[in-house]
Design a protein around this motif. Sequence first.
Motif, PDB file in Angstrom:
ATOM      1  N   GLY A 129      -5.258  -4.048  -7.777  1.00 45.65           N
ATOM      2  CA  GLY A 129      -4.401  -5.168  -7.219  1.00 45.65           C
ATOM      3  C   GLY A 129      -2.967  -5.210  -6.732  1.00 45.65           C
ATOM      4  N   LEU A 130      -2.769  -4.200  -6.165  1.00 42.05           N
ATOM      5  CA  LEU A 130      -1.316  -4.619  -5.769  1.00 42.05           C
ATOM      6  C   LEU A 130      -1.684  -5.038  -4.312  1.00 42.05           C
ATOM      7  CD1 LEU A 130       1.592  -3.169  -5.763  1.00 42.05           C
ATOM      8  CD2 LEU A 130       1.490  -1.362  -4.553  1.00 42.05           C
ATOM      9  N   LYS A 131      -0.932  -5.880  -3.732  1.00 46.39           N
ATOM     10  CA  LYS A 131      -0.810  -6.679  -2.465  1.00 46.39           C
ATOM     11  C   LYS A 131       0.805  -6.227  -1.689  1.00 46.39           C
ATOM     12  CE  LYS A 131      -4.581  -8.669  -3.240  1.00 46.39           C
ATOM     13  NZ  LYS A 131      -5.769  -8.616  -2.891  1.00 46.39           N
ATOM     14  N   VAL A 132       0.520  -6.011  -0.111  1.00 47.73           N
ATOM     15  CA  VAL A 132       1.676  -6.127   0.832  1.00 47.73           C
ATOM     16  C   VAL A 132       2.848  -7.121   0.107  1.00 47.73           C
ATOM     17  CG1 VAL A 132       2.733  -6.680   2.693  1.00 47.73           C
ATOM     18  CG2 VAL A 132       0.012  -6.233   2.305  1.00 47.73           C
ATOM     19  N   LEU A 133       4.035  -6.079   0.189  1.00 49.31           N
ATOM     20  CA  LEU A 133       5.276  -6.472   0.047  1.00 49.31           C
ATOM     21  C   LEU A 133       5.323  -6.895  -1.727  1.00 49.31           C
ATOM     22  CD1 LEU A 133       6.757  -8.802   2.354  1.00 49.31           C
ATOM     23  CD2 LEU A 133       7.473  -6.531   2.350  1.00 49.31           C
ATOM     24  N   GLY A 134       4.700  -6.268  -1.743  1.00 47.66           N
ATOM     25  CA  GLY A 134       4.338  -5.908  -3.801  1.00 47.66           C
ATOM     26  C   GLY A 134       5.184  -5.696  -4.882  1.00 47.66           C
ATOM     27  N   VAL A 135       5.975  -4.607  -4.035  1.00 43.64           N
ATOM     28  CA  VAL A 135       6.804  -3.351  -4.983  1.00 43.64           C
ATOM     29  C   VAL A 135       7.858  -3.659  -4.684  1.00 43.64           C
ATOM     30  CG1 VAL A 135       7.161  -1.440  -5.571  1.00 43.64           C
ATOM     31  CG2 VAL A 135       5.024  -2.231  -4.878  1.00 43.64           C
ATOM     32  N   TRP A 139      13.534   0.528  -4.110  1.00 41.61           N
ATOM     33  CA  TRP A 139      13.236   2.079  -3.441  1.00 41.61           C
ATOM     34  C   TRP A 139      11.927   2.743  -4.106  1.00 41.61           C
ATOM     35  CZ3 TRP A 139      12.033   6.420  -6.075  1.00 41.61           C
ATOM     36  CH2 TRP A 139      11.899   6.736  -7.413  1.00 41.61           C
ATOM     37  N   ALA A 140      11.045   2.020  -4.825  1.00 45.67           N
ATOM     38  CA  ALA A 140       9.898   2.409  -5.789  1.00 45.67           C
ATOM     39  C   ALA A 140       9.006   2.002  -4.925  1.00 45.67           C
ATOM     40  CB  ALA A 140       9.329   1.552  -6.743  1.00 45.67           C
ATOM     41  N   ALA A 141       8.252   1.035  -3.351  1.00 46.27           N
ATOM     42  CA  ALA A 141       8.533   0.935  -2.506  1.00 46.27           C
ATOM     43  C   ALA A 141       7.720   0.866  -1.551  1.00 46.27           C
ATOM     44  CB  ALA A 141       8.839  -0.702  -2.306  1.00 46.27           C
ATOM     45  N   TYR A 142       8.604   2.496  -1.302  1.00 44.47           N
ATOM     46  CA  TYR A 142       8.452   3.755  -0.456  1.00 44.47           C
ATOM     47  C   TYR A 142       7.059   4.651  -0.541  1.00 44.47           C
ATOM     48  CZ  TYR A 142      12.209   2.566   2.046  1.00 44.47           C
ATOM     49  OH  TYR A 142      12.839   0.978   3.243  1.00 44.47           O
ATOM     50  N   PRO A 143       7.623   5.220  -2.137  1.00 39.40           N
ATOM     51  CA  PRO A 143       6.659   5.822  -2.581  1.00 39.40           C
ATOM     52  C   PRO A 143       5.585   5.556  -3.106  1.00 39.40           C
ATOM     53  CG  PRO A 143       7.746   6.125  -4.102  1.00 39.40           C
ATOM     54  CD  PRO A 143       8.163   5.534  -2.804  1.00 39.40           C
ATOM     55  N   ALA A 144       5.537   4.471  -3.710  1.00 42.02           N
ATOM     56  CA  ALA A 144       4.204   3.816  -4.641  1.00 42.02           C
ATOM     57  C   ALA A 144       3.576   3.034  -3.397  1.00 42.02           C
ATOM     58  CB  ALA A 144       4.408   2.891  -5.108  1.00 42.02           C
ATOM     59  N   GLY A 145       3.996   2.743  -2.046  1.00 45.76           N
ATOM     60  CA  GLY A 145       3.402   1.972  -1.284  1.00 45.76           C
ATOM     61  C   GLY A 145       2.729   3.495  -0.449  1.00 45.76           C
ATOM     62  N   VAL A 146       3.373   4.884  -0.386  1.00 45.51           N
ATOM     63  CA  VAL A 146       2.380   5.368  -0.278  1.00 45.51           C
ATOM     64  C   VAL A 146       0.573   5.564  -0.446  1.00 45.51           C
ATOM     65  CG1 VAL A 146       1.517   8.263   0.377  1.00 45.51           C
ATOM     66  CG2 VAL A 146       3.860   7.005   0.671  1.00 45.51           C
ATOM     67  N   ALA A 147       0.716   5.294  -1.754  1.00 48.54           N
ATOM     68  CA  ALA A 147      -0.838   5.824  -2.802  1.00 48.54           C
ATOM     69  C   ALA A 147      -1.537   4.791  -2.218  1.00 48.54           C
ATOM     70  CB  ALA A 147      -0.024   5.657  -4.071  1.00 48.54           C
ATOM     71  N   ASP A 169       4.389  -2.422   5.833  1.00 48.94           N
ATOM     72  CA  ASP A 169       3.949  -3.165   4.649  1.00 48.94           C
ATOM     73  C   ASP A 169       4.330  -3.136   3.470  1.00 48.94           C
ATOM     74  OD1 ASP A 169       3.002  -3.889   7.243  1.00 48.94           O
ATOM     75  OD2 ASP A 169       0.784  -2.633   6.170  1.00 48.94           O
ATOM     76  N   MET A 170       5.067  -2.622   3.083  1.00 52.64           N
ATOM     77  CA  MET A 170       5.020  -2.065   1.414  1.00 52.64           C
ATOM     78  C   MET A 170       6.740  -2.864   1.254  1.00 52.64           C
ATOM     79  SD  MET A 170       4.266  -3.013  -1.273  1.00 52.64           S
ATOM     80  CE  MET A 170       2.447  -2.471  -1.351  1.00 52.64           C
ATOM     81  N   ALA A 171       7.204  -1.991   2.216  1.00 53.16           N
ATOM     82  CA  ALA A 171       8.492  -1.545   2.338  1.00 53.16           C
ATOM     83  C   ALA A 171       9.586  -3.211   2.488  1.00 53.16           C
ATOM     84  CB  ALA A 171       9.444  -0.526   1.972  1.00 53.16           C
ATOM     85  N   GLY A 172       8.892  -3.385   4.050  1.00 56.42           N
ATOM     86  CA  GLY A 172       9.142  -4.256   5.053  1.00 56.42           C
ATOM     87  C   GLY A 172      10.319  -3.776   5.628  1.00 56.42           C
TER      88      GLY A 172
END
Length: 423
Positions: free
Chosen positions: A101-107, A110-118, A188-191
Amino acid sequence: MANTSTQGQPVQYLPTLEHDEGVAAATKLFAVTFGTEPSGVWSAPGRVNLIGEHTDYNAGLCLPIALPHRTFIAVRPREDTTVRLVSDLGDGSVAQVELGGLKVLGVKGWAAYPAGVAWALRESGHGEVRGFDAAFVSCVPVGGGLSSSAAMTCSTALALDDLYQLGFGGDDEGRVTLIKAAMMAENDMAGASTGGLDQNASMRCTPNHALLLDCRPELDALHSVSQQSFDLDALGLELLVLDTQAKHQLNDGQYANRRSTCEQAAKTLGVANLRVVADEVAASSDQAQALMDVLGQLSDETMRRRVRHVVTEIGRVRSFVTAFAAGDVAEAGRLFNASHDSLAHDYEVTVPELDVAVDVARRSGAYGARMTGGGFGGSIIALVDKGQGRHVAQHIADEFALRGFHAPRALAAVASDSARREA
């Protein structure tokens, strides 16, 4: 600004993490944090761009090398969709993200970078990618404009590719898919807006070469890069990289503002991107007049200066490749200088620390010096005679102390390898 140095104090040189040291440190952090052993360890390098700044998102040319400074990631896959992350740069706390259920800019953070890859891989149709536990250990300077973020996203992408057997990491063409996931994570995740230079460098550079990266979107993987020999020893040279430690941040709107202006200019000029303009100018028998004719079509002075930088910078990349291959060190240095001056005056992305460092480097014997990276802080590079790097760096450090700037840090840049499995 607090002064963290005294004049005459030896400038700090940043060490690298060698293979055994990086693997051991990442494995230990993983075991201590998660109570088990990782499935493997991967790494990816930071990068320094020799020339071609703010050209990637204009479909232009760039010339990065991979640094010997790397980020190591120890990883173990999970059966659920939870991601747990720890970094040696933090306080030991574990960041946790739920991919479902993770959405854009949802993290956040710094965790946005690796989690954003998955997340990006899953969004791109690779639903087999699940959660994972990961520990990061890095010697890439954070905030230095040397792409610590791409080192994190690219090491994560290669690790997940291996762990979930996606099959992209084994060749150059496949790595482009992982690069896109790393870019999607940052954008898209880290902005943090990125044009792809950093991820391509971290994934595609080879030892002793610079990567001539052509960012035209119509090019495929095989035609978008070429490896250019970058043998400093052969010319008796050294490339000094100096992190000014001025605050460096690209997600505060400045980068996005420059990018938007360039896109608006292309629309006004009736072209797909500013690379089209650069190629037309380069093909003209009177390039100066051709550029003036283009700029005359733009009514906004700021837009004219932005376009002038992009068009001339793309030309400088071509000229630098030619000059370095011919051993014309003076011309290579002149191009460094012209690049920085354009970034300072036309693109307006420098700060006092960058300008002072460049000026001192030039006065201290560098053939040329320029800021590198997105700007607004970060690092400079200087082309100097072999053995003179520390001398130049010390002069800059002494000047910083006199001005009350933070003490800079230096490193020796050797063209190194791209992302790889370490253990």
